[in-house]
Design an enzyme around this catalytic site. Sequence first.
Site, mmCIF file in Angstrom:
data_model
loop_
_atom_site.group_PDB
_atom_site.id
_atom_site.type_symbol
_atom_site.label_atom_id
_atom_site.label_comp_id
_atom_site.label_asym_id
_atom_site.label_seq_id
_atom_site.Cartn_x
_atom_site.Cartn_y
_atom_site.Cartn_z
ATOM 1 N N GLU A 133 -0.930 -1.305 -1.751
ATOM 2 C CA GLU A 133 -2.022 -1.078 -2.710
ATOM 3 C C GLU A 133 -2.253 0.404 -2.960
ATOM 4 O O GLU A 133 -2.329 1.206 -2.023
ATOM 5 C CB GLU A 133 -3.310 -1.727 -2.179
ATOM 6 C CG GLU A 133 -4.056 -2.496 -3.245
ATOM 7 C CD GLU A 133 -3.218 -3.603 -3.841
ATOM 8 O OE1 GLU A 133 -2.746 -3.436 -4.990
ATOM 9 O OE2 GLU A 133 -3.022 -4.629 -3.177
ATOM 10 N N ASP A 149 1.697 2.921 -5.914
ATOM 11 C CA ASP A 149 2.727 2.972 -6.957
ATOM 12 C C ASP A 149 2.644 4.260 -7.764
ATOM 13 O O ASP A 149 3.655 4.842 -8.138
ATOM 14 C CB ASP A 149 2.640 1.753 -7.879
ATOM 15 C CG ASP A 149 1.283 1.583 -8.535
ATOM 16 O OD1 ASP A 149 0.254 1.819 -7.863
ATOM 17 O OD2 ASP A 149 1.238 1.210 -9.721
ATOM 18 N N GLY A 180 -8.149 -8.620 -10.687
ATOM 19 C CA GLY A 180 -7.163 -7.908 -9.889
ATOM 20 C C GLY A 180 -5.768 -8.486 -10.012
ATOM 21 O O GLY A 180 -4.879 -8.143 -9.239
ATOM 22 N N ASP A 212 2.101 -2.965 -12.116
ATOM 23 C CA ASP A 212 1.659 -4.155 -12.845
ATOM 24 C C ASP A 212 2.655 -4.518 -13.938
ATOM 25 O O ASP A 212 3.040 -5.684 -14.097
ATOM 26 C CB ASP A 212 0.280 -3.910 -13.463
ATOM 27 C CG ASP A 212 -0.778 -3.592 -12.422
ATOM 28 O OD1 ASP A 212 -0.529 -3.870 -11.236
ATOM 29 O OD2 ASP A 212 -1.832 -3.066 -12.795
ATOM 30 N N LYS A 265 -10.534 -2.630 -14.934
ATOM 31 C CA LYS A 265 -10.119 -1.239 -14.740
ATOM 32 C C LYS A 265 -10.601 -0.326 -15.865
ATOM 33 O O LYS A 265 -10.791 0.864 -15.657
ATOM 34 C CB LYS A 265 -8.604 -1.156 -14.609
ATOM 35 C CG LYS A 265 -8.097 -1.500 -13.230
ATOM 36 C CD LYS A 265 -6.673 -1.079 -13.014
ATOM 37 C CE LYS A 265 -5.700 -1.909 -13.796
ATOM 38 N NZ LYS A 265 -4.299 -1.643 -13.435
#
Length: 461
Positions: free
Chosen positions: A62, A65, A160, A217, A249
């Site tokens: 988490e 990235d 999420g 994602d 987000k």
Amino acid sequence: MPPSFESSTTTSTGTAASSPVSEVDEMHDAVPYVPVISSLSSVYSVPDVHCASPGRVNLIGEHIDYSLFDVLPMAITQDVLIAVHVGATDGQLVLNNTDPNFPARTFNIANLKETEIDATVHEWSNYFLAGVKGAFSLLPSAEIPNMHCLIDGRIPTGSGLSSSSAFVCASLLAIVTAVKAMAPSSTSFASAITKSDLVQSSVVSERHVGVNSGGMDQSASVFGVPGHALQVHDGFAFVIANTLVVADKHVTGPIHYNLRVVETAVAAETLAKQCGLDLLPIRDGFGGTPRDFVEAFRTRGVDATGVMFKVKEPFQFRARALHVLEEAERVKKFCEMLTHAPADQDGAAAEEKYLRALASIMTASHQSCRDLFECSCEELHELVGLAVENGAYGSRSTGAGWGGATVSLVRKDKATEFVQCLKKEYYLKWYPEISEDKMNDAICITEPALGSAVVVGNYNV
């Protein structure tokens, strides 16, 4: 006796003719069975294109990235689907949504290239317009045709599970496909768009709506392969449970998600300076990354995580960087374990030990997100605790955080019972008026799904 009537049929010349009732009866007798149609286009005016992109669940890794470390997401069966009719003559891009909470929007095709997206406004059509921006980046001289689109989505927003990235990917894919469909085969538009092109363009496009994504994602949504994240033993499943705390987000980005992107870059730069390293390379306009910090020490044969504990001046940025570096190691260890799962002949004891070890990595990840990265919330903690109490080997928050969902590792033969326990102890406790359909949307046993895809042709059934 029934009243007489006439029925309109078509002659061989294509003109309408009248048939008396007796002739109609003869036709009914000649074709007595309900027809089976091999193509929907024989019956309906179907869309020219369907484009789909799935959501994703991140099993481990988490908020690392965008620091250029590896993560372990997988595409899920919930997706965003866009049906497109190309070639209308009204000069418009028309967006309709199956969800009545998202009203129809219309844009002038001629003005699309100059259309600015106001990232300060939480507007659902902005994600499609982000796809427009991506299409122009891939095909700079493209002429976007008139398009009438119907959007449907099964990914809960703010859960999420990356509904926004799936929407941008599907939108970009729909627009590029529409452009190609209307372009002569001799033009460059007829060439294939690679998955890598789609991912890179979608990452940049989503920044138009105010999210500085690292690409996880979009990669999971586009590159998803059915049955694969890494091979997980057939006897086990991952269960996603949405807290129902919405963490969009776009809304939380300026004070949460985007702030963490900046914090990790500043952390890397500051740590490099305190440790006497050269300036880190600038990455994507945000400065150096913790991975650059790690690589600088790796060339010296030194463990960067250990070095971090020796930095004299403690500060909040160090906590962010520590999470990133340790989470990157957890991803590596988790992936190694998945590829070296015990064989059936190793026995139940070996299997149990293996699962407990996987679970400990998931637990450590959740605790780090909670304590070092501070991207969790009380509802996530409660769901994780309930998951473990009700038979999950491990559970953790997944996605950006500050709400959203958890992912839990459970035995397949216990998964249905596990879901029922969470419904009773979390959903019915905190949302007593919740419907069964809403609960079924909130919690599901997931499996790796196909990534972004285009469906064209006759839609045979």
